[in-house]
Scaffold this motif. Sequence first.
Motif, PDB file in Angstrom:
ATOM      1  N   TYR A  56       9.527   8.507   5.337  1.00 53.37           N
ATOM      2  CA  TYR A  56       9.249   8.323   6.770  1.00 53.37           C
ATOM      3  C   TYR A  56       7.969   7.527   6.993  1.00 53.37           C
ATOM      4  O   TYR A  56       7.924   6.610   7.820  1.00 53.37           O
ATOM      5  N   ARG A  57       6.924   7.834   6.235  1.00 52.00           N
ATOM      6  CA  ARG A  57       5.631   7.184   6.436  1.00 52.00           C
ATOM      7  C   ARG A  57       5.593   5.778   5.848  1.00 52.00           C
ATOM      8  O   ARG A  57       4.899   4.903   6.346  1.00 52.00           O
ATOM      9  N   PHE A  58       6.335   5.554   4.761  1.00 54.10           N
ATOM     10  CA  PHE A  58       6.337   4.245   4.110  1.00 54.10           C
ATOM     11  C   PHE A  58       7.757   3.675   4.141  1.00 54.10           C
ATOM     12  O   PHE A  58       8.191   3.112   5.120  1.00 54.10           O
ATOM     13  N   GLU A  59       8.459   3.846   3.014  1.00 55.86           N
ATOM     14  CA  GLU A  59       9.858   3.439   2.915  1.00 55.86           C
ATOM     15  C   GLU A  59      10.471   4.196   1.759  1.00 55.86           C
ATOM     16  O   GLU A  59       9.754   4.846   0.971  1.00 55.86           O
ATOM     17  N   SER A  60      11.796   4.132   1.617  1.00 59.41           N
ATOM     18  CA  SER A  60      12.478   4.961   0.623  1.00 59.41           C
ATOM     19  C   SER A  60      12.024   4.651  -0.803  1.00 59.41           C
ATOM     20  O   SER A  60      11.947   5.550  -1.645  1.00 59.41           O
ATOM     21  N   ARG A  61      11.735   3.365  -1.094  1.00 59.98           N
ATOM     22  CA  ARG A  61      11.316   3.013  -2.459  1.00 59.98           C
ATOM     23  C   ARG A  61      10.007   3.703  -2.826  1.00 59.98           C
ATOM     24  O   ARG A  61       9.830   4.161  -3.952  1.00 59.98           O
ATOM     25  N   SER A  98      -1.522  15.274  -6.974  1.00 60.79           N
ATOM     26  CA  SER A  98      -0.996  14.020  -7.509  1.00 60.79           C
ATOM     27  C   SER A  98      -0.479  13.127  -6.397  1.00 60.79           C
ATOM     28  O   SER A  98      -0.680  11.907  -6.414  1.00 60.79           O
ATOM     29  N   LEU A  99       0.185  13.736  -5.408  1.00 62.25           N
ATOM     30  CA  LEU A  99       0.709  12.949  -4.296  1.00 62.25           C
ATOM     31  C   LEU A  99      -0.418  12.291  -3.505  1.00 62.25           C
ATOM     32  O   LEU A  99      -0.283  11.151  -3.038  1.00 62.25           O
ATOM     33  N   ASN A 100      -1.540  12.976  -3.361  1.00 65.00           N
ATOM     34  CA  ASN A 100      -2.664  12.428  -2.620  1.00 65.00           C
ATOM     35  C   ASN A 100      -3.141  11.116  -3.250  1.00 65.00           C
ATOM     36  O   ASN A 100      -3.355  10.118  -2.559  1.00 65.00           O
ATOM     37  N   ASP A 101      -3.299  11.097  -4.576  1.00 63.68           N
ATOM     38  CA  ASP A 101      -3.692   9.869  -5.278  1.00 63.68           C
ATOM     39  C   ASP A 101      -2.638   8.784  -5.113  1.00 63.68           C
ATOM     40  O   ASP A 101      -2.961   7.612  -4.897  1.00 63.68           O
ATOM     41  N   THR A 102      -1.378   9.174  -5.223  1.00 60.77           N
ATOM     42  CA  THR A 102      -0.291   8.198  -5.138  1.00 60.77           C
ATOM     43  C   THR A 102      -0.224   7.560  -3.761  1.00 60.77           C
ATOM     44  O   THR A 102      -0.019   6.345  -3.632  1.00 60.77           O
ATOM     45  N   VAL A 103      -0.410   8.372  -2.729  1.00 56.32           N
ATOM     46  CA  VAL A 103      -0.350   7.853  -1.364  1.00 56.32           C
ATOM     47  C   VAL A 103      -1.464   6.840  -1.114  1.00 56.32           C
ATOM     48  O   VAL A 103      -1.258   5.822  -0.437  1.00 56.32           O
ATOM     49  N   VAL A 104      -2.642   7.094  -1.661  1.00 55.32           N
ATOM     50  CA  VAL A 104      -3.757   6.153  -1.494  1.00 55.32           C
ATOM     51  C   VAL A 104      -3.395   4.789  -2.093  1.00 55.32           C
ATOM     52  O   VAL A 104      -3.625   3.735  -1.480  1.00 55.32           O
ATOM     53  N   VAL A 105      -2.818   4.807  -3.291  1.00 58.16           N
ATOM     54  CA  VAL A 105      -2.413   3.552  -3.930  1.00 58.16           C
ATOM     55  C   VAL A 105      -1.302   2.871  -3.136  1.00 58.16           C
ATOM     56  O   VAL A 105      -1.342   1.662  -2.889  1.00 58.16           O
TER      57      VAL A 105
END
Length: 369
Positions: A224-229, A271-278
């Motif tokens: 929802y926030r980015f895209e499915s990929r 882990s998701l927090n780091d991934t979302v930043v990238v």
Amino acid sequence: MISATLILGSIASFVFHGGLRYGIDFAGGSQVIVLFAERPDLDVLRDTLVAEGIEDPTIQEFVAQPGREEVLIRTPLTDEGNTGLLGEIYSALKVFDPVEMGVGQELDFNTVSREIVASRLLEVNPLEFNTVVDIDDARAEYERVADLALSARDQVGLLSSWDAVEGTDIDPRILSWIQTTFYFGGYAVVGQDFVGPQVGADLRLQTAYAMFWALLGLLAYITYRFESRFGFAAVAALVHDVLIAVGAFSITNREFNLPVVAAFLTIIGYSLNDTVVVFDRIRENRQIQRRMPLAESINLSINQTLSRTMLTSGTTLVVVLSLFFYGGPVINNFAFALLIGVVVGTYSSIFVASPVYYELAKRAIAKKK
């Protein structure tokens, strides 16, 4: 290559060990926390438990408060899956009772229950109630006295003298009877628990559901926030993290219990927090520099967020290391899971999530052409 090696090692460990070493929460069994007057010989305790017919007891020092000699005893379920082992544990602990007791001293004040004290008082009737007429008043009074006497014990967990009991307003006649009837044993059970086989199986199933719905919810949120990929890449990194963390528990043969599950859910969030930043930086760079090749855009985004990622992970790692080395045995497995999770989560946000997104995005671009 590193991820594949770690995951294959985890799978090999599962096969070799026959799965995880579940704690009482999942496998079921009995658990008793015992406070001793003096530091116990754990080898003697283990031998005594085995002599009572308890196979593979787990014994470890339990430091809930400094200066207290506490031991945690865990026993597996019996074939019948009943609570019988609790009685066998109590029987084994009698080896730590004093060798000699006073005349008439037949009950251990450190382990006796309120019901037994109240019933014995009613039998002896030191206050000389007319138990034919005033039986209800006598029972109520002796129950009150039993609560009062044992509350002095429960405040500290283990008594070695009558000072605390003498400080209460117990009638001298009752106090005299207590002192001649009870002795001070060398231990006190300050906590006990039992988990049946059905409860353990239900908890394992609920844990699997918790992990599944957490990952599904995160997939939906990232999509929802980015895209499915981005969403599929993030979930791939999270599954990678959890597999390696669970594998670390299997390889080291550590106990897997509910606090560890809480640590795994924390790992997922961290882990998701780091991934979302990238991912956020990748999306931003893709919008600003549309002509930059995808691989260069991802590499630039990782480099731009790398210092932030390393500083955040480094400070978190210092705290987790402190918990791991100085937190004591109670939270050691929890801290171990966090330790593995922080390291693997930092690695996966750079070397797993971003490459997976690159492959998915590259295929999407190829299809458009």
